[in-house]
Every structure is written in C-alpha cells, then in structure tokens.
Write an enzyme that holds these catalytic residues in place. Structure first.
Site, PDB file in Angstrom:
ATOM      1  N   ASP A  49       0.811  -1.207   0.000  1.00 40.34           N
ATOM      2  CA  ASP A  49       0.000   0.000   0.000  1.00 40.34           C
ATOM      3  C   ASP A  49       0.852   1.267   0.000  1.00 40.34           C
ATOM      4  O   ASP A  49       0.473   2.279  -0.588  1.00 40.34           O
ATOM      5  CB  ASP A  49      -0.932   0.004   1.209  1.00 40.34           C
ATOM      6  CG  ASP A  49      -2.050  -1.025   1.070  1.00 40.34           C
ATOM      7  OD1 ASP A  49      -2.645  -1.104  -0.012  1.00 40.34           O
ATOM      8  OD2 ASP A  49      -2.311  -1.752   2.045  1.00 40.34           O
ATOM      9  N   GLY A  50       2.019   1.216   0.653  1.00 35.74           N
ATOM     10  CA  GLY A  50       2.909   2.372   0.639  1.00 35.74           C
ATOM     11  C   GLY A  50       3.379   2.704  -0.763  1.00 35.74           C
ATOM     12  O   GLY A  50       3.423   3.873  -1.164  1.00 35.74           O
ATOM     13  N   ASN A 119      -4.937   9.312   1.898  1.00 36.43           N
ATOM     14  CA  ASN A 119      -5.536   8.602   3.030  1.00 36.43           C
ATOM     15  C   ASN A 119      -6.078   9.549   4.092  1.00 36.43           C
ATOM     16  O   ASN A 119      -7.254   9.518   4.418  1.00 36.43           O
ATOM     17  CB  ASN A 119      -4.519   7.658   3.667  1.00 36.43           C
ATOM     18  CG  ASN A 119      -4.504   6.298   3.008  1.00 36.43           C
ATOM     19  OD1 ASN A 119      -5.309   5.998   2.135  1.00 36.43           O
ATOM     20  ND2 ASN A 119      -3.568   5.464   3.417  1.00 36.43           N
ATOM     21  N   ASP A 149      -3.663  13.540  21.944  1.00 36.95           N
ATOM     22  CA  ASP A 149      -2.380  13.255  21.296  1.00 36.95           C
ATOM     23  C   ASP A 149      -2.382  13.772  19.868  1.00 36.95           C
ATOM     24  O   ASP A 149      -1.321  13.990  19.281  1.00 36.95           O
ATOM     25  CB  ASP A 149      -2.100  11.753  21.285  1.00 36.95           C
ATOM     26  CG  ASP A 149      -1.616  11.235  22.633  1.00 36.95           C
ATOM     27  OD1 ASP A 149      -1.247  12.071  23.493  1.00 36.95           O
ATOM     28  OD2 ASP A 149      -1.620  10.017  22.828  1.00 36.95           O
ATOM     29  N   ALA A 157     -11.313   6.059   1.445  1.00 38.11           N
ATOM     30  CA  ALA A 157     -10.245   5.112   1.107  1.00 38.11           C
ATOM     31  C   ALA A 157      -9.247   4.975   2.236  1.00 38.11           C
ATOM     32  O   ALA A 157      -8.657   3.913   2.441  1.00 38.11           O
ATOM     33  CB  ALA A 157      -9.540   5.547  -0.175  1.00 38.11           C
ATOM     34  N   ALA A 161      -7.277   2.740   7.415  1.00 35.57           N
ATOM     35  CA  ALA A 161      -5.854   2.772   7.748  1.00 35.57           C
ATOM     36  C   ALA A 161      -5.664   3.362   9.151  1.00 35.57           C
ATOM     37  O   ALA A 161      -6.178   2.826  10.130  1.00 35.57           O
ATOM     38  CB  ALA A 161      -5.105   3.557   6.676  1.00 35.57           C
ATOM     39  N   TYR A 162      -4.932   4.466   9.265  1.00 33.37           N
ATOM     40  CA  TYR A 162      -4.647   5.076  10.559  1.00 33.37           C
ATOM     41  C   TYR A 162      -5.940   5.427  11.291  1.00 33.37           C
ATOM     42  O   TYR A 162      -6.055   5.268  12.506  1.00 33.37           O
ATOM     43  CB  TYR A 162      -3.791   6.320  10.332  1.00 33.37           C
ATOM     44  CG  TYR A 162      -3.216   6.954  11.564  1.00 33.37           C
ATOM     45  CD1 TYR A 162      -3.214   6.310  12.798  1.00 33.37           C
ATOM     46  CD2 TYR A 162      -2.632   8.226  11.496  1.00 33.37           C
ATOM     47  CE1 TYR A 162      -2.666   6.905  13.917  1.00 33.37           C
ATOM     48  CE2 TYR A 162      -2.086   8.827  12.601  1.00 33.37           C
ATOM     49  CZ  TYR A 162      -2.113   8.167  13.824  1.00 33.37           C
ATOM     50  OH  TYR A 162      -1.573   8.773  14.934  1.00 33.37           O
TER      51      TYR A 162
END
Length: 260
Positions: A49-50, A119, A149, A157, A161-162
C-alpha cells in the site's frame, strides 16, 4: 482510461525497492514490454500500500489509471499478484475514482505548505505535552479546546488505515463523508469524533504551540511546528485505480466492517 480493444495498452511498471518486487518488474517488462510512466496508458504498481500511495502521488497530475499487484504485507489498495493474463485482467478491471484531501498548513514562522493526502491528514503532538487543538468546521467553532495526542481527517479510502487504528469509523466509498477522529482524546473525554460532509472545510488551530508543539502530516509528508491547518477536498484532482472484479475496493471496505 485508454480503450482496451484490439490494441494493447502501453504499460509502465513501478515497484517497491525490494528484491522480490524488482524481480517481478523485470519479468513483467520482458513479458509485456514497458514505457515510461509519462507515456503509459496504465501504470502497474508492484509492492504494498505504501508503494501504491507513492505511485498515486507521483502520477497525480497525469491522471493515468493505476493497477496494483500486491507484493507487500496488507495490499488493501492492490490486486492479487499474478504474471499470466495481465492484459485480460486490465481489460476486465473496474475503475474506482478517489478524491484526495488538500492540507494547507501554516507553521510558527508564518510559512505555508500546500500538500495533498490520499488517506488522511493528521496532527500529532511533538513533545511529551498533550496537544491542545481548536476545531472549526465551515468557519463555525465546534470544539474550542481539545486535549489530545492528535486528530485526523480521513477519506473513505483512508478510513481503514490510521483512522481505524485510532478507533474511527469505516466509510463506504460512496458515502460522501469524511471522518474527523481524535487520537487519544483526554478532554472532552466522551468525544469520539464526527462524520462530516465531504465538502466540509476543517480548520485546526494549535493552542499554546510553544509549550505544546504539533506536527501535521499529509500521508507521508510532515510539516513541523504547525499553528493552523485547513483541510478540504481537492476537487481538482481525480485518482483512478483499477481493480479485478473479485477484488473490488468497495467490497473490501464493506468487509472490513464485519471482520472480527
């Protein structure tokens, strides 16, 4: 996308810097031929993915469709790696169009950076001190003082992820929404984020930036010591990904909501 009828499309192959990906690229180039990304009708990305995100960023202005084959770990944005039958797979592939985010970040010296994120855009504390961030949406204050934080805005999409790791919601591609998700919010304790219309403008202002410095990141591009970040959809950019029918991205995102 170029018509895939009697004339085979011109292919460019890009790969991750691993020996496996490089060897796969060399085999595919020998088998199907290759041109440069600037000359290609379709770009084939080999990696994880990266690498796919890197390929999308590198070819953003060309608007060339990108078909990924997974040679990485997760491969959420990629298809299964197979060497035979690539042209037939490309002919049958389904198109998915992604609209990225635009981050305009101002640092403590008054310098401004304009960066695109596929992303998410995220703000993260840069010291042991909890960040304090004011949140406004479409010019209207929503949270005057969020202790956390960090905080992020994710596209559909990018929502798996994160954003998902930060306990944000998974967004179907056609939902027309963005996820605004706090990262370890301390106060207000019960705030878990918000779903926003995709055309929203999110303004994040860092409170007490000298004592509580914050960095902003748009995918892999980081801006240190930001004092204000504005996030909008980059409606002037359309990114086209190609997927095998059995690996449709919409289905993958839906499936993520039911995985244990």
């Amino acid at each position: 996308m170029a018509s895939l009828n009697s004339t085979a499309p011109r292919l460019a192959f890009v790969c991750a810097p691993t020996s496996t990906a490089r060897a796969a690229r060399d085999r595919l180039v020998r088998r199907y031929g290759a041109v440069s990304p600037a000359q290609a009708d379709i770009i084939v990305a080999l990696g994880g993915d990266g690498l796919m995100l890197q390929a999308l960023h590198s070819n953003m202005r060309r608007r060339t469709p990108i078909y990924g084959m997974n040679l990485g770990t997760v491969g959420f944005l990629l298809n299964t790696y197979k060497e035979p039958g690539l042209l037939q797979r490309l002919k049958k592939a389904r198109q998915v169009t992604l609209t990225p985010l635009r981050m305009v970040a101002t640092n403590n010296r008054g310098k401004t950076a304009d960066v695109i994120a596929i992303n998410e855009v995220s703000l993260l504390r840069s010291s042991r001190q909890t960040a304090r961030i004011a949140v406004a949406v479409d010019g209207r204050p929503r949270l005057p003082d969020l202790y956390c934080d960090g905080i992020l805005v994710a596209t559909p999409a990018g929502s798996t992820a994160y954003n998902l790791s930060a306990h944000g919601p998974i967004l179907p591609l056609g939902a027309g929404l963005l996820a605004l998700t706090p990262i370890n919010a301390f106060r207000p304790r019960r705030w878990r984020g918000a779903l926003l219309p995709h055309h929203s403008e999110v303004e994040l202002t860092v409170l007490d930036p000298r004592k509580r410095p914050v960095a902003a990141a748009a995918d892999s591009v980081e801006i240190a010591n930001v004092v204000k970040v504005t996030i909008t959809e980059a409606t002037d950019i359309a990114l086209t990904l190609l997927f095998d029918p059995e690996h449709d991205l919409e289905e993958r995102i839906l499936k993520e909501q039911f995985d244990p």
